[in-house]
Design a protein around this motif. Structure first.
Motif, PDB file in Angstrom:
ATOM      1  N   ASP A   1       0.839  -1.197   0.000  1.00 24.35           N
ATOM      2  CA  ASP A   1       0.000   0.000   0.000  1.00 24.35           C
ATOM      3  C   ASP A   1       0.878   1.252   0.000  1.00 24.35           C
ATOM      4  O   ASP A   1       0.837   2.064   0.916  1.00 24.35           O
ATOM      5  CB  ASP A   1      -0.929  -0.021   1.213  1.00 24.35           C
TER       6      ASP A   1
ATOM      7  N   SER B   1       0.737   3.826  -2.129  1.00 26.40           N
ATOM      8  CA  SER B   1      -0.035   5.049  -2.353  1.00 26.40           C
ATOM      9  C   SER B   1      -0.766   5.478  -1.086  1.00 26.40           C
ATOM     10  O   SER B   1      -0.876   6.668  -0.786  1.00 26.40           O
ATOM     11  CB  SER B   1      -1.032   4.843  -3.497  1.00 26.40           C
ATOM     12  N   GLY B   2      -1.263   4.496  -0.298  1.00 23.65           N
ATOM     13  CA  GLY B   2      -1.928   4.834   0.959  1.00 23.65           C
ATOM     14  C   GLY B   2      -0.973   5.464   1.947  1.00 23.65           C
ATOM     15  O   GLY B   2      -1.320   6.426   2.638  1.00 23.65           O
TER      16      GLY B   2
ATOM     17  N   GLN C   1      -0.365   9.020   0.839  1.00 26.62           N
ATOM     18  CA  GLN C   1      -1.493   9.886   1.160  1.00 26.62           C
ATOM     19  C   GLN C   1      -1.488  10.274   2.626  1.00 26.62           C
ATOM     20  O   GLN C   1      -1.755  11.435   2.976  1.00 26.62           O
ATOM     21  CB  GLN C   1      -2.803   9.187   0.803  1.00 26.62           C
TER      22      GLN C   1
ATOM     23  N   ASN D   1     -12.902   6.993  -1.154  1.00 30.35           N
ATOM     24  CA  ASN D   1     -11.520   6.535  -1.269  1.00 30.35           C
ATOM     25  C   ASN D   1     -10.782   7.479  -2.208  1.00 30.35           C
ATOM     26  O   ASN D   1     -11.185   7.652  -3.360  1.00 30.35           O
ATOM     27  CB  ASN D   1     -11.464   5.100  -1.803  1.00 30.35           C
TER      28      ASN D   1
ATOM     29  N   ARG E   1      -8.200   7.171  -3.819  1.00 23.94           N
ATOM     30  CA  ARG E   1      -7.658   6.544  -5.023  1.00 23.94           C
ATOM     31  C   ARG E   1      -8.727   6.320  -6.084  1.00 23.94           C
ATOM     32  O   ARG E   1      -8.397   5.996  -7.227  1.00 23.94           O
ATOM     33  CB  ARG E   1      -7.003   5.210  -4.656  1.00 23.94           C
ATOM     34  N   ASP E   2     -10.005   6.473  -5.716  1.00 19.21           N
ATOM     35  CA  ASP E   2     -11.089   6.262  -6.674  1.00 19.21           C
ATOM     36  C   ASP E   2     -11.542   7.551  -7.349  1.00 19.21           C
ATOM     37  O   ASP E   2     -12.530   7.554  -8.067  1.00 19.21           O
ATOM     38  CB  ASP E   2     -12.295   5.626  -5.965  1.00 19.21           C
TER      39      ASP E   2
ATOM     40  N   PRO F   1      -5.350  12.821  -8.110  1.00 20.40           N
ATOM     41  CA  PRO F   1      -4.519  12.380  -9.245  1.00 20.40           C
ATOM     42  C   PRO F   1      -4.763  13.244 -10.469  1.00 20.40           C
ATOM     43  O   PRO F   1      -5.881  13.683 -10.728  1.00 20.40           O
ATOM     44  CB  PRO F   1      -4.982  10.936  -9.473  1.00 20.40           C
TER      45      PRO F   1
END
Length: 275
Positions: free
Chosen positions: A168, A170-171, A174, A222, A224-225, A270
């Motif tokens: 994880d 990217s998490g 963040q 989320n 990332r979504d 993003p």
């Protein structure tokens, strides 16, 4: 779950070393006492650093105590390992039954709370910059934001991850960016309180734009979504820079901290690459 695994690991490693040290210190009272006191010191030292290391030294200390009482044998140490494993298993089952909430869902909720507290804090800064002298809650809001950041860190630590194999990435990035944003927002408070009440309205407008972006990010289930923003669409950092660049008589410290906060929030969305 994480503490249960650390307890079993520390106990198992402590038992292996305790068996070896029991043979080394057998019949040497001074060496045994020295090792016993050292284990007590190191257990307290590692209490806030590593739970597994603390359990390791406690197990080693118990092994030496059994040696002093002439009760040291492999069966006693294996019994301790079995009891530790049973206690850890019971703890895991109880945590699953009584607290069925997923750690990742709790992490998302903590991230949402942090962004909401950040938006509330920056809104308060906007009111202060518009001349509201009766804005006493900024320091309280900063404390609440700090607590939300600590809660996010605690929830992240609750997720079991093997060092070096955590996918994880990217998490984690963040959460690091959110920590930077929280720090920037807290540092904004003393700068706003020290600023004159009569400031250009663009400064308060910039605060409100940042608060709006923070609430937008908080509403995303989320991060990332999110849909990928086009390169031509200005992000919040570019919007703040455009709002403040040509305005005169702005407090420099406030502008810099606002821009730093906007830069951090912009990293949470993003964006596509410019062609």
């Amino acid at each position: 779950v994480r503490k249960s695994i650390a307890r079993i690991t520390g106990t198992l490693a402590g038992l292996v070393v305790a068996v070896w040290m029991g043979e080394v210190t057998l019949g040497h009272s001074t060496l045994t006492l020295t090792l016993l006191l050292t284990c007590i010191f190191l257990a307290f030292y590692f209490q806030a650093i590593s739970y597994a290391a603390m359990i390791f030294f406690i197990t080693l200390m118990l092994g030496e105590l059994y040696g002093i009482l002439h009760r040291f044998n492999d069966n006693v140490l294996l019994l301790r390992l079995a009891e530790t494993a049973a206690g850890a298993a019971v703890g895991i089952v109880v945590s699953i039954v009584l607290m069925p909430s997923s750690p990742r869902l709790a992490l998302i909720e903590a991230r949402r709370d942090l962004l909401e507290h950040l938006a509330h804090l920056v809104d308060g800064c906007a009111r202060r910059l518009r001349g509201d002298e009766q804005e006493p809650g900024l320091l309280t809001d900063a404390v609440r934001l700090d607590e939300a950041a600590r809660q996010l860190a605690r929830n992240a630590d609750a997720i079991v991850g093997v060092p070096g194999f955590d996918r994880d990435q990217s998490g984690r990035r963040q959460r690091q960016v959110l920590g930077v944003c929280a720090t920037a927002a807290r540092s904004l408070v003393p700068a706003v309180l020290a600023a004159p009440l009569e400031t250009p309205t663009e400064l308060a407008d910039a605060c409100e734009a940042i608060a709006q972006e923070s609430r937008r990010l908080a509403a995303v289930p989320n991060l990332r979504d999110q849909p990928i923003a086009t390169p031509e669409e200005p992000d919040v950092a570019e919007q703040i820079a455009a709002m403040l660049n040509d305005v005169e008589n702005l407090p420099t410290v406030v502008v810099r901290r606002l821009q730093r906060l906007a830069d951090g929030l912009a990293l949470l969305t993003p964006r596509g690459r410019k062609t």
